[in-house]
Scaffold this active site. Structure first.
Site, mmCIF file in Angstrom:
data_model
loop_
_atom_site.group_PDB
_atom_site.id
_atom_site.type_symbol
_atom_site.label_atom_id
_atom_site.label_comp_id
_atom_site.label_asym_id
_atom_site.label_seq_id
_atom_site.Cartn_x
_atom_site.Cartn_y
_atom_site.Cartn_z
ATOM 1 N N MET A 106 0.805 -1.224 0.000
ATOM 2 C CA MET A 106 0.000 0.000 0.000
ATOM 3 C C MET A 106 0.835 1.270 0.000
ATOM 4 S SD MET A 106 -3.255 -0.754 -0.037
ATOM 5 C CE MET A 106 -4.056 0.693 0.676
ATOM 6 N N LYS B 180 5.187 7.254 6.791
ATOM 7 C CA LYS B 180 4.487 6.309 5.922
ATOM 8 C C LYS B 180 3.631 7.077 4.913
ATOM 9 C CE LYS B 180 1.142 2.481 6.302
ATOM 10 N NZ LYS B 180 0.361 1.676 7.270
ATOM 11 N N ASP C 175 -2.445 -7.672 14.087
ATOM 12 C CA ASP C 175 -1.458 -8.056 13.085
ATOM 13 C C ASP C 175 -0.060 -8.098 13.687
ATOM 14 O OD1 ASP C 175 -0.698 -8.869 10.527
ATOM 15 O OD2 ASP C 175 -0.265 -6.822 9.864
#
Length: 421
Positions: free
Chosen positions: A28, A45, A138
């Site tokens: 992504m 990010k 996660d």
């Protein structure tokens, strides 16, 4: 940590953060090393332009809002974000160290006592996240960075609210990493509970101790099948016997059979204390162990003779962070040196070389000699120095790298061969 230089198409700044290099990338987005106007390093990010649409912006905005609510001593702090920018970005605290997956691949599994220390640290951190009504969902070795001040948890992009039917994912959609995913999460059960992070932590600790995961297969679909099959037990081969009871409970098929994170902390403490150490001491050893091996790797990677692809060490971009000191229990001092011929030393710095503790900025890894930081033999009081001896050098302190420990052991062996003790 190695940083790749920016490409011509990369932005040079985002918000107030100047971008210095690339840290990594995913499906992504891209992660850059950034620096605030005040010099604070950050992991920035950015969503790739090819995937920027209204839905991705909405998910990114949700991730930002969640990150604003998360805090803790082992959580990479939120520093800033802009979900409405042409290139949506968010900045978090930068951790100068490899992730657990890379560390185990490069240096092998951790000893059981250090694995238990890691488990206690991470379980306590996750417990604080759960107290805030959130789940990580996660947790995996790639999301655990081994920094100079200890392990840090990153990437809360898939975080979910506990005990809630409101999710960041669509109905019947399974998101996460199969090799560390709890059976109920893989099966699409909702709502999820804190037990999914307990399972994931168990998978992480198994990997840290053995180098493999509870279930491995050729494809993600096969892993999903193994994880959700009640008849397939997790593979604990190679796990130290003292960790097997803990890992068995954490990787239980049924969520209600897994221990709480508080119980995980206590069991990890018991493993550490059974080996004659206190938990705080084991945590310091964990940090010294991973930081020492990272230092050795950085020294090798930044050698002037290296012909590898061009990369930039983090230390080349900012001041080197000194390694944390250990207490006297962790690193006992070297015994007094007997009056025997001085063994040949590997490095030959001049008399004006700065000491480790007095230097305002430690030397870069590429400038460090193999035996830097070893305590040197000092002349006996009242005994004139030999004419052949080098000029007196400043006192040095023992650093916590594997190379320093090996050199110290060589010194002990050389002295012991000729000494009466």
């Amino acid at each position: 940590m190695q940083i790749t230089p920016l490409s011509p198409e990369d932005p040079v700044s985002l918000g107030d953060f100047e971008l210095l290099g690339r840290i990594g990338q995913g499906g992504m987005g891209q992660v850059f090393l950034g620096e605030s106007p005040g010099g604070e390093p950050a992991a920035v990010k950015v969503i790739k332009p090819s995937v920027v649409d209204s839905e991705s912006r909405q998910r990114f905005a949700q991730e930002i809002e969640v990150l604003k609510t998360i805090w803790g001593p082992r959580i990479a702090a939120f520093l800033g974000a802009d979900a409405e920018a042409e290139q949506p970005w968010l900045a978090t605290e930068h951790v100068d160290g490899p992730d657990l997956a890379r560390h185990v691949k490069s240096h092998g599994p951790l000893p059981s006592v250090l694995t238990a220390a890691l488990g206690a640290v991470l379980a306590e951190a996750l417990s604080a996240v759960h107290t805030q009504g959130l789940l990580h969902r996660d947790l995996k070795p790639a999301n655990l960075l081994l920094g100079p001040n200890g392990p840090m948890i990153i990437d809360f992009g898939l975080v979910a609210f506990t005990e809630s039917h409101v999710s960041l994912t669509a109905p019947n959609q399974v998101v996460g990493t199969p090799i560390c995913m709890a059976p109920e999460q893989a099966a699409g059960v909702k709502p999820l509970t804190a037990a999914v992070d307990v399972y994931a932590l168990g998978a992480v600790l198994l990997f840290a101790a053995t180098g493999h995961y509870p279930h491995e297969a050729a494809t993600p679909y096969m892993v999903f099948h193994l994880v959700t099959d009640p008849g397939t037990a997790p593979d604990l081969s190679g796990a130290p016997s003292e960790l097997v009871p803990l890992l068995t409970g954490m990787l239980a098929q049924n969520a209600e059979d897994r221990p709480s994170l508080t119980d995980v902390v206590q069991q990890c403490r018991a493993v550490v204390e059974a080996q004659g150490m206190k938990i705080a001491q084991a945590r310091r050893r964990l940090t010294a162990h991973t930081a020492g091996q990272q230092h050795e790797a950085a020294t090798a990677d930044t050698s002037p003779r290296s012909t590898a692809a061009p990369t930039v060490a983090f230390e080349d971009l900012r001041t080197v962070t000194a390694q944390p000191a250990q207490d006297a229990q962790d690193a006992p001092p070297l015994p007094p040196s007997p009056q025997v011929p001085e063994p040949t030393m590997v490095d030959t710095p001049g008399p004006t070389a700065p000491t480790v503790r007095d230097a305002p900025e430690p030397a870069l890894p590429s400038q460090a000699s193999p035996s830097e930081g070893v305590q040197r033999e000092q002349p006996t009081p009242g005994r004139p120095p030999k004419a052949s001896r080098r000029p007196k050098e400043p006192t040095r302190t023992l650093r916590h790298s594997v190379q320093a420990r090996k050199t110290a052991e060589q010194l002990r062996t050389a002295y012991a061969a000729l000494a009466p003790f």
